[in-house]
Design a protein around this motif. Sequence first.
Motif, PDB file in Angstrom:
ATOM      1  N   VAL A   1      71.025  73.764   1.725  1.00 37.91           N
ATOM      2  CA  VAL A   1      71.236  74.699   2.839  1.00 37.91           C
ATOM      3  C   VAL A   1      70.773  74.037   4.142  1.00 37.91           C
ATOM      4  CG1 VAL A   1      70.718  76.999   3.762  1.00 37.91           C
ATOM      5  CG2 VAL A   1      70.754  76.647   1.272  1.00 37.91           C
ATOM      6  N   PRO A   2      71.712  73.669   5.008  1.00 39.08           N
ATOM      7  CA  PRO A   2      71.315  73.051   6.268  1.00 39.08           C
ATOM      8  C   PRO A   2      71.158  74.082   7.391  1.00 39.08           C
ATOM      9  CG  PRO A   2      73.663  72.796   5.960  1.00 39.08           C
ATOM     10  CD  PRO A   2      73.173  73.673   4.831  1.00 39.08           C
ATOM     11  N   PHE A   3      70.359  73.715   8.382  1.00 34.15           N
ATOM     12  CA  PHE A   3      70.295  74.544   9.587  1.00 34.15           C
ATOM     13  C   PHE A   3      70.004  73.642  10.782  1.00 34.15           C
ATOM     14  CE2 PHE A   3      65.951  74.753  11.199  1.00 34.15           C
ATOM     15  CZ  PHE A   3      65.218  74.224  10.152  1.00 34.15           C
TER      16      PHE A   3
ATOM     17  N   GLY B   1      67.822  71.182   4.628  1.00 36.75           N
ATOM     18  CA  GLY B   1      68.148  70.036   5.489  1.00 36.75           C
ATOM     19  C   GLY B   1      68.211  70.492   6.934  1.00 36.75           C
ATOM     20  N   ILE B   2      67.451  69.810   7.796  1.00 40.00           N
ATOM     21  CA  ILE B   2      67.570  70.104   9.232  1.00 40.00           C
ATOM     22  C   ILE B   2      68.679  69.188   9.744  1.00 40.00           C
ATOM     23  CG2 ILE B   2      66.407  70.184  11.457  1.00 40.00           C
ATOM     24  CD1 ILE B   2      63.728  70.134   9.881  1.00 40.00           C
ATOM     25  N   LEU B   3      69.670  69.759  10.409  1.00 37.93           N
ATOM     26  CA  LEU B   3      70.814  68.948  10.831  1.00 37.93           C
ATOM     27  C   LEU B   3      70.388  67.978  11.925  1.00 37.93           C
ATOM     28  CD1 LEU B   3      73.372  71.824  10.658  1.00 37.93           C
ATOM     29  CD2 LEU B   3      73.321  69.800   9.194  1.00 37.93           C
ATOM     30  N   GLY B   4      70.660  66.718  11.684  1.00 36.69           N
ATOM     31  CA  GLY B   4      70.291  65.701  12.665  1.00 36.69           C
ATOM     32  C   GLY B   4      70.442  64.349  12.011  1.00 36.69           C
ATOM     33  N   GLU B   5      70.848  63.369  12.803  1.00 34.11           N
ATOM     34  CA  GLU B   5      70.989  62.011  12.290  1.00 34.11           C
ATOM     35  C   GLU B   5      71.067  61.085  13.483  1.00 34.11           C
ATOM     36  OE1 GLU B   5      75.405  61.805  10.773  1.00 34.11           O
ATOM     37  OE2 GLU B   5      74.648  63.822  10.452  1.00 34.11           O
TER      38      GLU B   5
END
Length: 308
Positions: free
Chosen positions: A277-279, A62-66
């Motif tokens: 696993v987010p980054f 998961g790429i952190l962002g929203e």
Amino acid sequence: MILDRPLRAAILAAADSALVRRVVSRYGFRLGAKRFVAGESADDFLSVARAVNAQGFAVACGILGEGVASAQEATAAADQYCALLRTFAQDGIDANVAFKLTHVGLDIDRNLALENAARIAQTALDTNNTMRLDMEQSRYVDSTLETYRELRSRYACVGAVLQSYLFRSMDDLRLLLPLAPNLRIVKGAYLEPPAIAFANKADVDANYLRMVETALEGDGYTAVATHDRRIVERVIALVEKRGIPKRGRFEFQMLYGISTPFAQDLVRAGYRVRLAVPFGTYWFPYLMRRLAERPANLAFFLKGAFTK
Ligand code: FDA
């Protein structure tokens, strides 16, 4: 999801304060976020993904962002997911991707989000992989499920998420079952009003088990995403009773940095276990949700401030 509502609400409200956001954004990664987040770059993520693969885990990247505000940012996020899927295929990394529709443009235009998600789905298909739409706050549930249905009619490799704290989720599950869906069942990470969500943890847990049981009756694939040992044990008893094999119809999923020894026991017992696993640099809301789930995390986070 373990906290009593007032404490959970206080942490999530503090997360909205500009001061908390400034201080935590400045120091939080060093103090606390790195327990839950692989790092800020794709390279940080890839080295963690290889390490957890070596321990027997699959990975959900998961790429952190929203809630991105520009079409450019939304398209860039989708491009990055496509590039990662190609890297997984080239480098033999056992990882798929899971993302929030608001990260690929849902707040700007649903068609933009659909287009971006479809591009990621096509890349997942081309690389023999899968992708999943995360589930966000309740105001996004209809549009996320609608988008999921549209994508699912074109791509078998697309999955979605249902949250057991919402009253509606069992009905949503029953409506999706004819599609042989790939569904991740979670308890739910946001603060929702009592008019639409169970306020008691016991009710959320009971609905969680009912939903997993119902999902496993269908033809789809179920991701049992929880760190709740009691629930995992009940699910294992259920699949054993029904003669469902350890792999192929379901998997367990946990978040990177939480309950790792327990997850390792499940791998050793022969189950498929995927770690999310987010980054990325936009880790603040993710960290706040993890803190709100467990008071001990807050203590851990604050302790970090005085020991580093
Ligand atoms: P519960 O909250 O009852 O916790 C059970 C036990 O797990 C605790 O006693 C503790 O030991 C441990 N634990 C749980 N949370 C912890 C934490 N933060 N720190 C340390 N220990 C902790 N939500 C959502 O709304 N949309 C989504 O798309 C997703 N996606 C998702 C993917 C995956 C792979 C997972 C595991 C979870 C999600 N979630 C989510 C989050 C989910 O809704 C929920 O908030 C968390 O999983 C915590 O709930 P548990 O099911 O673990 O149970």
